[in-house]
Design a protein around this motif. Structure first.
Motif, PDB file in Angstrom:
ATOM      1  N   TRP A 109       4.360   7.635  -6.470  1.00  0.00           N
ATOM      2  CA  TRP A 109       4.473   6.261  -5.557  1.00  0.00           C
ATOM      3  C   TRP A 109       4.721   6.832  -4.202  1.00  0.00           C
ATOM      4  CZ3 TRP A 109       8.853   4.924  -3.036  1.00  0.00           C
ATOM      5  CH2 TRP A 109      10.004   5.396  -3.554  1.00  0.00           C
ATOM      6  N   ILE A 110       5.599   7.799  -4.042  1.00  0.00           N
ATOM      7  CA  ILE A 110       6.116   8.339  -2.767  1.00  0.00           C
ATOM      8  C   ILE A 110       4.825   8.748  -2.044  1.00  0.00           C
ATOM      9  CG2 ILE A 110       7.513  10.021  -1.487  1.00  0.00           C
ATOM     10  CD1 ILE A 110       9.625   9.740  -3.748  1.00  0.00           C
ATOM     11  N   GLU A 111       4.131   9.441  -2.931  1.00  0.00           N
ATOM     12  CA  GLU A 111       2.856  10.108  -1.966  1.00  0.00           C
ATOM     13  C   GLU A 111       2.144   8.763  -1.703  1.00  0.00           C
ATOM     14  OE1 GLU A 111       0.510  12.867  -4.496  1.00  0.00           O
ATOM     15  OE2 GLU A 111       2.500  13.481  -5.467  1.00  0.00           O
ATOM     16  N   GLY A 112       1.793   7.941  -2.378  1.00  0.00           N
ATOM     17  CA  GLY A 112       1.138   6.668  -2.040  1.00  0.00           C
ATOM     18  C   GLY A 112       1.753   5.951  -0.871  1.00  0.00           C
ATOM     19  N   CYS A 113       2.974   5.818  -0.908  1.00  0.00           N
ATOM     20  CA  CYS A 113       3.786   5.086   0.410  1.00  0.00           C
ATOM     21  C   CYS A 113       3.361   5.927   1.708  1.00  0.00           C
ATOM     22  CB  CYS A 113       5.077   5.321   0.090  1.00  0.00           C
ATOM     23  SG  CYS A 113       6.253   4.550   1.411  1.00  0.00           S
ATOM     24  N   ILE A 114       3.501   7.331   1.781  1.00  0.00           N
ATOM     25  CA  ILE A 114       3.259   8.100   2.885  1.00  0.00           C
ATOM     26  C   ILE A 114       1.579   8.023   3.266  1.00  0.00           C
ATOM     27  CG2 ILE A 114       3.155  10.533   3.774  1.00  0.00           C
ATOM     28  CD1 ILE A 114       5.423  11.419   1.681  1.00  0.00           C
ATOM     29  N   VAL A 115       0.830   7.862   2.250  1.00  0.00           N
ATOM     30  CA  VAL A 115      -0.401   7.902   2.736  1.00  0.00           C
ATOM     31  C   VAL A 115      -0.548   6.336   3.502  1.00  0.00           C
ATOM     32  CG1 VAL A 115      -2.739   7.469   1.932  1.00  0.00           C
ATOM     33  CG2 VAL A 115      -1.518   9.336   0.914  1.00  0.00           C
ATOM     34  N   ALA A 116      -0.280   5.360   2.644  1.00  0.00           N
ATOM     35  CA  ALA A 116      -0.177   4.029   3.386  1.00  0.00           C
ATOM     36  C   ALA A 116       0.511   3.977   4.909  1.00  0.00           C
ATOM     37  CB  ALA A 116       0.307   2.911   2.448  1.00  0.00           C
ATOM     38  N   SER A 117       1.469   4.563   4.975  1.00  0.00           N
ATOM     39  CA  SER A 117       2.138   4.427   6.338  1.00  0.00           C
ATOM     40  C   SER A 117       1.320   5.297   7.195  1.00  0.00           C
ATOM     41  CB  SER A 117       3.619   5.365   6.049  1.00  0.00           C
ATOM     42  OG  SER A 117       4.398   4.509   5.177  1.00  0.00           O
ATOM     43  N   LEU A 118       0.718   6.347   6.853  1.00  0.00           N
ATOM     44  CA  LEU A 118      -0.039   7.092   7.764  1.00  0.00           C
ATOM     45  C   LEU A 118      -1.269   6.372   8.232  1.00  0.00           C
ATOM     46  CD1 LEU A 118       0.346  10.548   6.479  1.00  0.00           C
ATOM     47  CD2 LEU A 118       1.611  10.097   8.474  1.00  0.00           C
ATOM     48  N   LEU A 119      -1.881   5.810   7.117  1.00  0.00           N
ATOM     49  CA  LEU A 119      -3.132   4.868   7.441  1.00  0.00           C
ATOM     50  C   LEU A 119      -2.938   3.690   8.276  1.00  0.00           C
ATOM     51  CD1 LEU A 119      -6.263   4.316   6.522  1.00  0.00           C
ATOM     52  CD2 LEU A 119      -5.310   3.119   4.660  1.00  0.00           C
ATOM     53  N   ALA A 120      -1.543   3.199   8.191  1.00  0.00           N
ATOM     54  CA  ALA A 120      -1.485   2.032   9.093  1.00  0.00           C
ATOM     55  C   ALA A 120      -0.882   2.449  10.321  1.00  0.00           C
ATOM     56  CB  ALA A 120      -0.589   1.279   8.512  1.00  0.00           C
ATOM     57  N   LEU A 121      -0.404   3.708  10.705  1.00  0.00           N
ATOM     58  CA  LEU A 121       0.297   4.041  11.997  1.00  0.00           C
ATOM     59  C   LEU A 121      -0.545   3.853  13.199  1.00  0.00           C
ATOM     60  CD1 LEU A 121       2.890   5.114  12.860  1.00  0.00           C
ATOM     61  CD2 LEU A 121       2.253   7.579  12.348  1.00  0.00           C
ATOM     62  N   TYR A 122      -1.828   4.430  12.980  1.00  0.00           N
ATOM     63  CA  TYR A 122      -2.655   4.402  14.446  1.00  0.00           C
ATOM     64  C   TYR A 122      -3.073   2.721  14.596  1.00  0.00           C
ATOM     65  CZ  TYR A 122      -6.426   4.711  17.526  1.00  0.00           C
ATOM     66  OH  TYR A 122      -7.331   4.642  18.747  1.00  0.00           O
ATOM     67  N   PRO A 123      -3.584   2.119  13.787  1.00  0.00           N
ATOM     68  CA  PRO A 123      -3.721   0.714  14.134  1.00  0.00           C
ATOM     69  C   PRO A 123      -2.378   0.005  14.736  1.00  0.00           C
ATOM     70  CG  PRO A 123      -4.219   1.001  11.650  1.00  0.00           C
ATOM     71  CD  PRO A 123      -3.823   2.210  12.244  1.00  0.00           C
ATOM     72  N   ILE A 124      -1.240   0.326  13.967  1.00  0.00           N
ATOM     73  CA  ILE A 124      -0.033  -0.337  14.317  1.00  0.00           C
ATOM     74  C   ILE A 124       0.375  -0.108  15.752  1.00  0.00           C
ATOM     75  CG2 ILE A 124       2.362  -0.475  14.203  1.00  0.00           C
ATOM     76  CD1 ILE A 124       2.006  -0.488  10.880  1.00  0.00           C
ATOM     77  N   SER A 157      -1.041  -0.585   2.615  1.00  0.00           N
ATOM     78  CA  SER A 157      -0.645  -0.214   1.073  1.00  0.00           C
ATOM     79  C   SER A 157      -1.321  -0.948  -0.230  1.00  0.00           C
ATOM     80  CB  SER A 157       0.844  -0.819   1.155  1.00  0.00           C
ATOM     81  OG  SER A 157       1.423  -0.183   1.984  1.00  0.00           O
ATOM     82  N   ILE A 158      -1.904  -2.060   0.034  1.00  0.00           N
ATOM     83  CA  ILE A 158      -2.714  -2.738  -0.949  1.00  0.00           C
ATOM     84  C   ILE A 158      -4.022  -1.764  -1.174  1.00  0.00           C
ATOM     85  CG2 ILE A 158      -4.040  -4.743  -1.638  1.00  0.00           C
ATOM     86  CD1 ILE A 158      -2.133  -6.443  -0.330  1.00  0.00           C
ATOM     87  N   LEU A 159      -4.644  -1.307  -0.070  1.00  0.00           N
ATOM     88  CA  LEU A 159      -5.736  -0.606  -0.219  1.00  0.00           C
ATOM     89  C   LEU A 159      -5.634   0.636  -0.966  1.00  0.00           C
ATOM     90  CD1 LEU A 159      -7.699  -1.142   3.113  1.00  0.00           C
ATOM     91  CD2 LEU A 159      -8.432  -1.828   0.744  1.00  0.00           C
ATOM     92  N   VAL A 160      -4.313   1.397  -0.589  1.00  0.00           N
ATOM     93  CA  VAL A 160      -4.002   2.729  -1.520  1.00  0.00           C
ATOM     94  C   VAL A 160      -3.771   2.456  -2.839  1.00  0.00           C
ATOM     95  CG1 VAL A 160      -2.127   4.406  -1.085  1.00  0.00           C
ATOM     96  CG2 VAL A 160      -3.132   3.587   0.919  1.00  0.00           C
ATOM     97  N   TRP A 161      -2.872   1.341  -3.029  1.00  0.00           N
ATOM     98  CA  TRP A 161      -2.379   1.007  -4.394  1.00  0.00           C
ATOM     99  C   TRP A 161      -3.591   0.897  -5.195  1.00  0.00           C
ATOM    100  CZ3 TRP A 161      -0.855  -4.450  -6.223  1.00  0.00           C
ATOM    101  CH2 TRP A 161      -0.446  -4.386  -7.270  1.00  0.00           C
ATOM    102  N   ALA A 162      -4.879   0.228  -4.695  1.00  0.00           N
ATOM    103  CA  ALA A 162      -6.176  -0.151  -5.382  1.00  0.00           C
ATOM    104  C   ALA A 162      -6.747   1.203  -5.616  1.00  0.00           C
ATOM    105  CB  ALA A 162      -6.797  -1.144  -4.970  1.00  0.00           C
TER     106      ALA A 162
END
Length: 870
Positions: free
Chosen positions: A307-322, A349-354
């Motif tokens: 889950w920590i890997e998923g959290c990191i990936v989701a954070s990186l995925l959202a970082l630029y648009p944010i 996060s939902i996309l990474v989770w799915a």
């Protein structure tokens, strides 16, 4: 400096919130620890995902080296197809074997399997027990007498204990089978019997003691016991990694205390079992297919070790648009920046989770397409979430509007720009149109003409009074009757444009039911001083909402678009032009080719063409005229059908301009035209999803498919809840009506879902749908018409309700998958319930009388009419 401080704070808070959310969802559970060896484990020896190919000697050797450190005995299920290699390899690691013979319906193969079994036993002294058959009686492959004969044959030729493996009820049903074996091998799998995990170990003890009591002279060995880490619920039994760890660790301790002999199913996850037992069959192992332990035997257990890997990936995925959003939208208050940044992070996060859930399936087969389709649907759903969230953010937290227009207090002189007002009508009640013309005659403007164009009305008694009334109103009013005229409303307006006085500067268009305010032109014409302005639009408004409950519902539903959506569109010069209460620069109208007769929403199409030609629009959020709400639910649906069908026509014709690389429109205009119509495509998708859900439910009832993963159902329900909540929030901020009116406006909007969806599908595959006139001043429908007006919606409603009920009855209300699926079906019924309710409100007004007094209602309308860019 303040910009970067805000950006840093937003990113920090969002990252912390994201980490907290992932941590909470994946919070661990602490169960009883186990520090000893495991008595036994099952082992199949197939390659991951491929039942046709066994593991190589090297792979089996690697497995034996691993398992020998943790278990006392290994159970196998056959000696064919290379499984006879296992005892020899296990012998190198001093690992005992419980060998099995696989029996099926093939008598010749069974005889060969048993012969080979005996040879293997004689060759390997580390084989300590033998099982002749595995659930062969349960499957009905052989008879009890045949099974006993095989057991007796093996017992005569080997010197180790012999048994066969069956569930507990088979042993109780056939006591003669127990007499034939040296010990009883029972499979006790509480998951398959729907036992909740908290009661599962107690249930195992109950069944084990039941057999020990029934056969006191026989040793009872539990040949299969375990719990899956993923898959479908079975009544109250939930497969999960935490539940697997909880069951296994608790059972191991109880088995040690009770001195129970057992073998856990199984050593490693077996993806090939998916085709036999469904998705759950792949996830019974204590190690995954990569030979990594799925949970520790002591300490805290978490559902996902990654889950920590998923959290990191989701954070990186959202970082630029944010950071892009926050840096560009400094006009928003900090709370708005934080809210939408959090929404972006939630979507990521939902996309990474799915995606992680899909990848964890670790298989490429027929399910692959289903996963891709589900993720694609999730992306569309989340895009709608971002669109709704963006509108909410701008409405609630924009510091100051950039394009806010107010009515002008201008006193025109005799040489004011000439205005030609066009009133198209077709088969309209004469008294209604006369009221409209009388209001136009009272306009406080010195230089105007009014052209009334009646096209294609057959009955002379309908149009002749209009002609006579125009005569009485004087030379400024001209009437034209066109017996057979093409192009519907657009054709009539093009005819009027050709008849317009040559010295006209501005063309006005109103519907034939609108009563305008005397100051309409005085308050709006001054905006044409700016040459870039091509049209000035005022909102549609209505004067008959106190007639009945149905009309009030419609009124407040309309109000949301004109006092929320149009105001936001105006900020980017991207409003939808409407064919009433609109004023257009005549030269601009002529230069772009007039009204489009191919489109049944010629007004919106004209506005888009004007934008493509670089013109500007002005939207005054102030009521200058009021028309009539459709009298019937069918008329209300027909009107929205026309709008949605026309929108699809426009998208098909103007797709190049609306595409991301379109040059004719600004980025903001492209965004609003596409995102504004996107919800209508969601309504079209709803028809598909509802139909697919009904079909899927039927397949579920016959156990031909499984429930879709909760990773998709939970976000779907959550997005729906967000959409409803956002709608109420927006209405509270911009539309000054009470709570009941907000609720019923939402119901009226939902009631149109099916009609809009049908319009979109027809618009995609046809191009010449005829123009629909929205009927006004109709007679009130009878009660039976309330059903008929919503007959399609009622049909789908019944199918969805029956599907949800049948699934709950068939799978038990304890089954969370069934409850989630029934919940999703119930959510899908809401537009159809809304349609039924709205139709019956219309058909039976005496049964649905509002509690709001006429006085308070009129006060609310007056307040709304005075909204001036609020």
């Amino acid at each position: 400096m303040l910009t970067y401080k805000n950006l840093a704070l937003v990113i920090l808070l969002v990252l912390l919130g994201n980490f907290a959310a992932w941590a909470i969802v994946n919070r661990g559970a602490s169960e009883m620890s186990w520090g000893g060896n495991i008595n036994g484990l099952s082992y199949s020896g197939y390659q991951a995902g491929d039942e046709a190919n066994r593991l190589s000697d090297q792979d089996i050797d690697h497995d034996m080296a691993l398992l020998a450190q943790h278990i006392n005995i290994l159970r196998t299920y056959g000696v064919s197809d290379g499984l006879d290699r296992i005892p020899a390899i296990a012998e190198h690691y001093n690992l005992d074997i419980m060998v099995g013979a696989w029996l099926s319906r093939d008598n010749a193969a069974n005889a060969q399997e048993v012969t080979h079994l005996i040879d293997v036993i004689h060759a390997h002294p580390n084989i300590k027990r033998v099982l002749v058959g595995n659930e062969a009686l349960l499957r009905g492959d052989i008879t009890v007498q045949e099974m006993i004969a095989f057991i007796e044959r093996v017992k005569r030729q080997v010197n180790i204990p012999v048994s066969t493996a069956e569930p507990w009820h088979i042993w109780l049903k056939y006591p003669e089978l127990a007499d034939s074996v040296d010990f009883i091998t029972v499979h006790i799998l509480p998951y398959w019997e729907g036992i909740p995990v908290d009661n599962a170990v107690a249930y195992v003890l109950y069944r084990w003691r039941q057999l020990s009591t029934a056969f006191p002279s026989k040793h009872v060995f539990i040949g299969e016991i375990g719990w899956p880490s993923e898959g479908q619920w079975v009544r109250g039994a939930e497969p999960s990694q935490i539940n697997q760890a909880k069951f296994i660790r608790n059972f191991l301790n109880v088995a040690n205390e009770e001195r129970i002999d057992y073998s856990i199913i199984e050593a490693f996850d077996t993806p090939w079992k998916r085709n036999i037992e469904g998705s759950v069959g792949a996830h019974w192992g204590l190690w995954n297919v990569d030979r990594q332990p799925k949970f520790p035997m002591s300490g805290i257990v978490v559902e996902s070790t990654r889950w920590i890997e998923g959290c990191i990936v989701a954070s990186l995925l959202a970082l630029y648009p944010i950071q892009w959003f926050v840096r560009r939208r400094q006009d928003l208050r900090f709370r708005g920046q934080l809210f939408y940044a959090g929404l972006i992070q939630t979507v990521a996060s939902i996309l990474v989770w799915a995606t992680m859930a899909a990848l964890s399936e670790n298989i490429i087969n027929g399910n692959t397409f289903a996963w891709v389709a589900l993720i694609a649907a999730q992306i569309i759903l989340l895009a709608l979430l971002l669109v709704d969230g963006f509108e909410l953010t701008e409405v609630m937290w924009t510091r100051q509007r950039r394009r806010q227009f107010e009515p002008q207090d201008w006193m025109p002189s005799a040489d004011a720009p000439k205005v030609s007002i066009h009133v198209p009508c077709y088969n309209e009640p004469p008294h209604m149109v006369i009221e409209t013309l009388n209001a136009l005659s009272r306009l406080d403007y010195p230089n105007l003409e009014v052209l009334v164009i009646d096209n294609n009305t057959k009955d002379e008694a309908v149009w002749k009074p209009l002609e006579e009334h125009c005569t009485t109103l004087g030379p400024r009013f001209r009437f034209f009757h066109l017996p057979e005229w093409p192009g519907y409303k657009a054709g009539a307006l093009n005819f009027a444009l050709a008849q317009t006085a040559s010295d006209t500067s501005i063309v006005g268009v109103i519907d034939s039911d609108y009563v305008v305010s005397p100051n309409w032109l005085r308050a709006t014409i001054p905006y044409f001083e700016k040459q870039e302005v091509a049209f000035v639009q005022a909102p549609q408004d209505y004067r008959d909402i106190d007639d009945n409950h149905f009309k009030r519902m419609c009124y407040w539903e309309y109000a949301g678009f004109f006092h929320i959506g149009m105001v936001q569109r105006n900020e980017r010069n991207a409003i939808i032009q409407h064919g009433t209460m609109t004023l257009i620069r005549k030269t601009a109208l002529q230069n772009v080719g007039g009204w489009a007769e191919w489109c049944i929403c010629e007004d919106a199409e004209l506005g888009l063409r004007l934008f493509e030609n670089g013109f500007e629009a002005v939207y005054l959020n102030h009521s200058f005229g009021r028309g009539l709400v459709p009298d019937s639910f069918s008329g209300y649906k027909s009107q929205r059908f026309r709008w949605a069908y026309g929108a699809v026509q426009i998208l098909k014709r103007h797709w190049r301009a609306l595409s991301p690389d379109g040059k004719a429109l600004t980025r903001g205009q492209r965004y609003h035209f596409v995102s504004g119509w996107l919800p209508w495509f969601a309504d079209a998708a709803h028809i598909v999803f509802a139909s697919a859900a009904i079909i899927w439910s039927c397949l579920l009832l016959f156990r031909l498919v499984e429930f879709p993963p909760a990773v998709f159902l939970v976000p779907t329900l959550s997005v729906f809840v967000f959409k409803i909540a956002a709608g109420f929030w927006l209405y509270h901020a911009r539309v000054k009506c009470g709570l009941r009116d907000r609720i019923e406006a939402a119901i009226a909007g939902l009631a149109l879902t099916h009609a809009v969806g049908r319009a979109v599908w027809q618009g995609l595959f046809t191009s010449n749908r005829p123009f629909f006139r929205t009927p006004k001043c109709e007679g009130r429908p009878a009660a039976i018409q309330g059903i008929l007006m919503a007959r399609e919606e009622i049909g789908l409603l019944c199918l969805l309700v029956v599907s949800a009920s049948s699934v709950l009855v068939s799978f038990n209300i304890q089954n969370q998958n069934a409850v989630l699926w029934a919940g999703m079906l119930s959510v899908q019924t809401l537009p159809y319930w809304a349609a039924l309710y709205t139709s019956m409100v219309n058909a039976l007004p005496q049964k649905f009388r509002g509690n709001t007094s006429l006085t308070s209602q009129n006060q609310a309308v007056a307040q709304l009419s005075q909204v001036d860019g609020q």
